[in-house]
Design an enzyme around this catalytic site. Sequence first.
Site, PDB file in Angstrom:
ATOM      1  N   HIS A 266       0.809  -1.209   0.000  1.00 37.88           N
ATOM      2  CA  HIS A 266       0.000   0.000   0.000  1.00 37.88           C
ATOM      3  C   HIS A 266       0.851   1.273   0.000  1.00 37.88           C
ATOM      4  O   HIS A 266       0.578   2.209  -0.745  1.00 37.88           O
ATOM      5  CB  HIS A 266      -0.897  -0.035   1.240  1.00 37.88           C
ATOM      6  N   PHE A 267       1.879   1.310   0.841  1.00 30.53           N
ATOM      7  CA  PHE A 267       2.694   2.515   1.012  1.00 30.53           C
ATOM      8  C   PHE A 267       3.929   2.445   0.117  1.00 30.53           C
ATOM      9  O   PHE A 267       5.056   2.275   0.576  1.00 30.53           O
ATOM     10  CB  PHE A 267       3.088   2.687   2.477  1.00 30.53           C
TER      11      PHE A 267
END
Length: 296
Positions: A266-267
Amino acid sequence: MTSLATIQHRHIEVDGVDVFYRESVPARADAPTLLLLHGFPSGSHQFRRLMDLLGDRYRLLAPDYPGFGNTSAPADFDYTFDRLADIVTGFTERVGLTEFAMYVFDFGAPVGFRLAVSHPDRITGLVVQNGNAYEAGLSDGARAFIGLRPGEDGAEETIGQLLTPAGTRSQYELGVADPTRLAPDAWTLDQYYLDLPGRKDAQLSLAFDYHSNLARYPEWQSWLRTYAPPTLITWGANDPFFPAPGARAYLADLPDADLHLFDTGHFALETHLDEIAPLVADFLDGLPGAALTRRE
């Protein structure tokens, strides 16, 4: 030695909210401007290294939303995505942004697209990082989460699991090929903010409001088709919430978008800054420097 940007850390009042933001000081007064809109559960700190690298060349601004980071909101603040967008729109006006590109990540997508639809004459371009605007980009887990409603048996407990130290850490680690590239400071800081008084209630409210974003996907897609913003897509392909089909879905409305998928979660900035930062720089350098107009 590589020269790092000067980053200023400020507060400004917007509709009763004390908004904290980070702003770079570029060498050129006419440098392109990029509004950095963070995700959940992080704040503007997620852009700290990107701002260090690019802030001497571009004006980069990263506000914390109400309920996040160092921003303080009144006790009766209504935590919905509409209100977050209102505050961010007011923030851009208070700091004098008239034409700017947007970097939208996760929660930054529904916040940023609301701003863009309301003020298309202000947007010069779009960088999308794991920020969804298509139902094709929702995992089964994300659909189940979005389907939760207040008062349902176990709904608050399910959301609450994401707000624990283990839940916060997992959002960084899931899908990451090389966990050694993740600095634990990021999720530790997120958890500190989540544990502040009233913050978890704010996150519950936003979680229960997330379905309002899906209802507006057609409107946002229409904006993309109508204005055809120059777009760079940098996406963590192994995101458990917004998987790679969400990135590819943009190409239906923006066939000329520059798409890059990375072997991470996600990051993506936490693990692939060295690859994403040059893409963002090249993108900003190539912008026409004027706000969008309707495509005939």
